[in-house]
Design an enzyme around this catalytic site. Structure first.
Site, PDB file in Angstrom:
ATOM      1  N   GLY B 218       0.826  -1.195   0.000  1.00 20.02           N
ATOM      2  CA  GLY B 218       0.000   0.000   0.000  1.00 20.02           C
ATOM      3  C   GLY B 218       0.862   1.247   0.000  1.00 20.02           C
ATOM      4  N   GLY B 220       2.122   5.215   1.145  1.00 19.46           N
ATOM      5  CA  GLY B 220       2.237   6.121   2.281  1.00 19.46           C
ATOM      6  C   GLY B 220       3.053   5.601   3.438  1.00 19.46           C
ATOM      7  CG  LEU B 247       1.562   0.155   4.331  1.00 18.83           C
ATOM      8  CD1 LEU B 247       2.490   1.218   4.894  1.00 18.83           C
ATOM      9  CD2 LEU B 247       0.298   0.798   3.772  1.00 18.83           C
ATOM     10  N   GLY B 290       9.602   3.787   0.405  1.00 19.14           N
ATOM     11  CA  GLY B 290      10.120   5.066   0.870  1.00 19.14           C
ATOM     12  C   GLY B 290      10.508   4.974   2.327  1.00 19.14           C
ATOM     13  CG  PHE B 291       8.407   5.038   5.040  1.00 20.08           C
ATOM     14  CD1 PHE B 291       8.704   6.067   5.905  1.00 20.08           C
ATOM     15  CD2 PHE B 291       7.491   5.256   4.019  1.00 20.08           C
ATOM     16  CE1 PHE B 291       8.088   7.299   5.773  1.00 20.08           C
ATOM     17  CE2 PHE B 291       6.875   6.487   3.873  1.00 20.08           C
ATOM     18  CZ  PHE B 291       7.173   7.512   4.755  1.00 20.08           C
ATOM     19  CG  ASP B 333       3.474  -8.972  -6.955  1.00 20.79           C
ATOM     20  OD1 ASP B 333       4.265  -8.490  -6.123  1.00 20.79           O
ATOM     21  OD2 ASP B 333       2.782  -8.257  -7.689  1.00 20.79           O
TER      22      ASP B 333
END
Lengths: 173, 360
Positions: B218, B220, B247, B290-291, B333
């Site tokens: 996901g 964010g 995520l 990004g994390f 995947d």
């Protein structure tokens, strides 16, 4: 007729999963020893030990067990070792027995006898690459690479690189 | 083709040519180093509200086909390329990239020095950016004043449960903005899938009697999600085999006491070598992150690090010591990207089979 049911990739994955499961069940690897049943069980045990070392940085003892003298279906063979065979004691250890195929359970029964001369283990668990069913004794595996339902007349052939030059499991009938 | 500008929050402007939709749009700009797979990347929901700059010089050469969507509708805010292919050929091609972006109302901009842009973004990290017609003070003011949402998951995850029926194991996928590749791999393995919104409670999941649960990828920042998600993970991981991705992996780590750090530079590409710790084998995987999990925050009595990025040492996979619950940061995947990581779905299926016992 031969049919490959586990290829080398799937075999590697099964051993990897069994290794993680051994850590899960034993809450780590403290006191764990691996005992491979000759011939192919020994190589599988060594591979599991190598994985445990990668993850935990600990050297896990690997023993080799020759169960010939403890079998109940063959005349006594005087050449085969009939006393305790391991280089280390299993007293108070968490023993993981490793074999390639679990079938009638008679090999495992013999292996338990062969272990018993070495003191009282804290526990004995069984890891097998293949469980093909058709048990004749009340024995079950704790860690199973793959359940392969078979007919009685079929044979299961496990190949390991160290002996057979390749990895895989085949059904032969 | 009309002249358009890509303007960045730090005041820099790039002159280019517009393609796709003529809309003006604003988002966070990230760069992606994949050489192929632009369709999967543009439709991947992790890039919700972002502008993607491709470093591969030519993008669009095989068009858009109907096998490579990773979501029903793309929600990216723009596509930045050096060169957009004017002719696209492939037997599966349905549209050109230009046509597709027009249909989806997404602006593209070409003739951008993406090499320079990537270097700039490597140094600065992601920034707000706009694709505009005029790069004047007004445009920069607007860009500076734009506040980007931090509710990306709520925007892209399914609001209601839906099934993806199969005849095999029962799997619940908790949707944080999943990519279709996860469902595709489960379909290949005949799994009977129910996708639940990310707000699903432990009871809602367990009442479906799953053999295993997947926490999806996901967009964010994981810290922006409600605390209840972590409580759910803490309960589920003890009950059934759990496989967390992207995520989901970051949330799985947080649920087990780890902290999350902002990654600089970010990983968006398909070429990072990753070491599987247990076998010491090197694999390649497709990434969009990004994390990352802070390695110092991982409780080693509770979790094992299973995969490590060879370039910067970031954690790429974790596993609980006491339960069959594991996670990967990358996209297993392989859509797009190397397909060897799909084997991890087999591992998940085998964990479920092992947990439920033999079928005879």
């Amino acid at each position: 007729m031969q049919k490959e049911v586990v290829d080398s990739m799937a075999m590697k994955r099964a051993l990897t999963r069994i290794t993680y499961e051994i850590i899960e069940q034993n809450k780590g690897v403290r006191n764990v020893v691996l005992v491979g049943i000759k011939t192919r069980g020994v190589y599988l045990a060594e591979r599991i030990a190598a994985r445990l070392e990668q993850l935990e940085g600990a050297q896990i003892p690997v023993g080799e067990l020759d169960i010939t003298a403890f079998r109940d279906d063959q005349p006594k063979d005087d050449q085969a070792p009939s006393s305790y065979q391991l280089a280390f004691s299993v007293a108070d250890k968490r023993v993981v027995l490793v074999d390639d195929v679990l079938y009638t359970g008679r090999t495992i029964r013999a292996a338990l006898d062969a272990l018993m001369g070495g003191g009282r283990p804290q526990s004995i668990a069984l890891a097998v690459l293949v469980d093909r069913g058709h048990r004749e004794l009340p024995i079950r595996a704790d860690f199973i690479g793959k359940n392969i339902p078979t007919a009685l007349q079929e044979r299961i052939k496990v190949s390991v690189t160290e002996v057979d030059g390749r990895d895989g499991v085949e059904i032969i009938n | 083709m009309a002249d358009r500008y890509l303007i960045l929050e730090d005041g820099s402007a790039y002159l280019g040519e517009g393609f796709g939709s003529p809309a003006v749009s604003t988002g966070e700009i990230v760069f992606n180093t994949s050489m192929t797979g632009y369709q999967e990347i543009i439709t991947n929901q992790i890039y919700h509200n972002q502008i993607i700059a491709f470093t591969q010089p030519t993008i669009g050469s095989y068009g858009i086909n109907h096998d490579s969507y990773e979501s029903i509708l793309p929600t990216v805010k723009g596509v930045v390329v050096r060169d957009v292919a004017s002719i696209s050929t492939n037997r599966q091609r349905r549209w050109s990239l230009d046509q597709y972006l027009k249909q989806q109302n997404i602006p593209g901009i070409s003739h951008i020095d993406t090499r320079h842009l990537a270097k700039q973004l490597r140094a600065s990290g992601p920034m707000k950016a706009s694709i505009v017609d005029v790069a004047d003070a007004h445009a920069f003011d607007q860009l500076g004043a734009t506040v980007l949402t931090n509710r990306q998951v709520a925007a892209v995850a399914t609001p209601k449960p839906f099934p993806n029926p199969g005849t095999g194991l029962n799997v619940v996928v908790v949707d944080f903005g999943l990519k279709h590749g996860i469902l595709r791999e489960l379909s290949k393995r005949a799994c009977n899938v129910t996708v639940l919104p990310y707000t699903a409670t432990t009871d809602e999941i367990i009442n479906l009697d799953p053999d295993g649960v997947i926490l999806s990828t996901g967009p964010g920042k994981p810290q922006d999600l409600p605390e209840s998600v972590l409580t759910m993970i803490q309960a589920i991981q003890k009950r059934v085999p759990l496989f967390a991705i992207g995520l989901g992996h970051e949330l799985f780590a947080m649920a087990n006491g780890a902290t999350i750090i902002k990654l600089a530079p970010e990983h968006h590409g398909a070429n990072h070598p990753i070491r599987e710790v247990i076998t010491n084998q090197i694999i390649y995987a497709s990434q969009g992150q990004g994390f990352a999990v802070n390695p110092d925050s991982v409780d080693r009595d509770k979790m094992i690090t299973t995969f490590v990025d060879l370039i910067d040492g970031t954690i790429q996979g974790l596993r609980l010591r006491d339960f069959p619950a594991f996670s990967v940061q990358f996209f297993p995947d392989g859509a797009p990207g190397p397909t060897e990581t799909r084997d991890i779905f087999n591992e998940f299926v085998e964990s479920m089979q092992q947990a439920r016992g033999p079928m005879w």
